[in-house]
Motif scaffolding. Structure first.
Motif, PDB file in Angstrom:
ATOM      1  N   PRO A   1      -7.155  -6.082  -5.258  1.00 23.21           N
ATOM      2  CA  PRO A   1      -6.963  -4.810  -5.306  1.00 23.21           C
ATOM      3  C   PRO A   1      -6.346  -4.309  -3.563  1.00 23.21           C
ATOM      4  CG  PRO A   1      -7.878  -4.608  -7.059  1.00 23.21           C
ATOM      5  CD  PRO A   1      -7.912  -6.164  -6.080  1.00 23.21           C
ATOM      6  N   GLY A   2      -5.754  -3.587  -2.547  1.00 22.24           N
ATOM      7  CA  GLY A   2      -5.226  -3.536  -1.717  1.00 22.24           C
ATOM      8  C   GLY A   2      -5.206  -4.951  -0.308  1.00 22.24           C
ATOM      9  N   ALA A   3      -4.871  -5.722  -0.962  1.00 27.50           N
ATOM     10  CA  ALA A   3      -5.403  -7.221  -0.363  1.00 27.50           C
ATOM     11  C   ALA A   3      -3.708  -7.451   0.011  1.00 27.50           C
ATOM     12  CB  ALA A   3      -5.604  -8.378  -1.075  1.00 27.50           C
ATOM     13  N   LEU A   4      -3.029  -7.172  -0.609  1.00 25.40           N
ATOM     14  CA  LEU A   4      -1.586  -7.216  -0.398  1.00 25.40           C
ATOM     15  C   LEU A   4      -0.544  -5.572   0.811  1.00 25.40           C
ATOM     16  CD1 LEU A   4       1.030  -8.524  -1.166  1.00 25.40           C
ATOM     17  CD2 LEU A   4       1.218  -7.427  -2.671  1.00 25.40           C
ATOM     18  N   ALA A   5      -1.139  -4.530   0.978  1.00 24.69           N
ATOM     19  CA  ALA A   5      -1.323  -3.557   1.696  1.00 24.69           C
ATOM     20  C   ALA A   5      -2.322  -3.668   2.910  1.00 24.69           C
ATOM     21  CB  ALA A   5      -2.012  -2.292   1.103  1.00 24.69           C
ATOM     22  N   ARG A   6      -3.442  -4.592   2.979  1.00 22.08           N
ATOM     23  CA  ARG A   6      -3.573  -5.273   4.212  1.00 22.08           C
ATOM     24  C   ARG A   6      -2.886  -6.287   4.983  1.00 22.08           C
ATOM     25  NH1 ARG A   6      -7.735  -4.552   1.760  1.00 22.08           N
ATOM     26  NH2 ARG A   6      -8.804  -6.548   0.670  1.00 22.08           N
ATOM     27  N   ALA A   7      -2.285  -6.777   4.226  1.00 21.91           N
ATOM     28  CA  ALA A   7      -1.688  -8.303   4.533  1.00 21.91           C
ATOM     29  C   ALA A   7      -0.338  -8.126   5.335  1.00 21.91           C
ATOM     30  CB  ALA A   7      -0.761  -8.706   3.896  1.00 21.91           C
ATOM     31  N   ARG A   8       0.451  -6.675   4.291  1.00 22.62           N
ATOM     32  CA  ARG A   8       1.620  -6.056   4.912  1.00 22.62           C
ATOM     33  C   ARG A   8       1.627  -5.159   6.633  1.00 22.62           C
ATOM     34  NH1 ARG A   8       3.405  -3.797  -1.353  1.00 22.62           N
ATOM     35  NH2 ARG A   8       4.583  -5.136  -1.709  1.00 22.62           N
ATOM     36  N   ARG A   9       0.778  -4.237   6.214  1.00 24.17           N
ATOM     37  CA  ARG A   9      -0.173  -3.736   7.860  1.00 24.17           C
ATOM     38  C   ARG A   9      -0.209  -4.585   8.690  1.00 24.17           C
ATOM     39  NH1 ARG A   9      -3.156  -0.375   4.310  1.00 24.17           N
ATOM     40  NH2 ARG A   9      -4.866  -1.822   4.466  1.00 24.17           N
ATOM     41  N   ALA A  10      -1.287  -6.243   8.698  1.00 30.37           N
ATOM     42  CA  ALA A  10      -1.115  -7.194   9.410  1.00 30.37           C
ATOM     43  C   ALA A  10       0.418  -7.744   9.626  1.00 30.37           C
ATOM     44  CB  ALA A  10      -2.302  -8.069   8.572  1.00 30.37           C
ATOM     45  N   HIS A  11       0.949  -7.655   8.907  1.00 34.85           N
ATOM     46  CA  HIS A  11       2.755  -8.704   9.448  1.00 34.85           C
ATOM     47  C   HIS A  11       2.993  -7.497  10.214  1.00 34.85           C
ATOM     48  CE1 HIS A  11       5.776 -11.333   8.837  1.00 34.85           C
ATOM     49  NE2 HIS A  11       6.538  -9.718   8.073  1.00 34.85           N
ATOM     50  N   GLN A  12       2.804  -5.971   9.524  1.00 38.92           N
ATOM     51  CA  GLN A  12       4.005  -5.065  11.092  1.00 38.92           C
ATOM     52  C   GLN A  12       3.298  -5.196  12.230  1.00 38.92           C
ATOM     53  OE1 GLN A  12       3.691  -1.703   8.374  1.00 38.92           O
ATOM     54  NE2 GLN A  12       5.506  -2.286   6.310  1.00 38.92           N
TER      55      GLN A  12
END
Length: 141
Positions: free
Chosen positions: A120-131
């Motif tokens: 849970p939450g890993a995909l959101a963290r990855a998106r923020r890091a990518h952005q």
């Protein structure tokens, strides 16, 4: 004034071991798609060896996170050049952090079947890091 002798472990009262805390249930146990899983691994705070083993493992997965043929520990040893113990520790860390699901859940990880999963939450963290990296690279231009 005298001080009492320190007790030895043999003199200490025996206690029953405390039961292990129940693991938090995973919110989504479905397999993760390979590309978002790799982004989540690279954005995670895992150590370098753990990420290296994870990316090497993901090369064996199909697009939906399943393995047609499990690479096993020795296959990952040959792919990464790390020692078998390092690969086992990395796989155990990935299971603990819920990036991998193993079947059966107990027993040695050498023979377990693995599936890529996103905690849970890993995909959101990855998106923020990518952005964040994308906005930095466009600001430099």
């Amino acid at each position: 004034m005298t001080t009492a002798a320190r007790p030895t472990p043999a003199q200490m009262p025996r206690r029953l071991p405390t039961p292990a805390a129940a693991e938090a249930p995973t919110l989504d146990g479905r397999p993760a798609h390979r590309q978002p899983w790799e982004r989540a691994i690279l954005a995670s705070s895992l150590s370098g060896n753990h990420r290296f083993v994870a990316i090497a493992l993901s090369t064996h997965a199909d697009g939906r996170g399943h393995f047609a043929r499990q690479p096993r520990v020795m296959g990952l040893v040959h792919n990464t050049g790390l020692h078998a113990g390092q690969v086992r520790v990395a796989l155990a860390a990935l299971v603990d952090r819920q990036f991998l699901r193993r079947t059966p859940a107990t027993g040695p990880i050498d023979n377990a079947d693995l599936t890529l999963t996103l905690p849970p939450g890993a995909l959101a963290r990855a998106r923020r890091a990518h952005q964040a990296t994308t906005s930095r690279s466009t600001a430099d231009v």
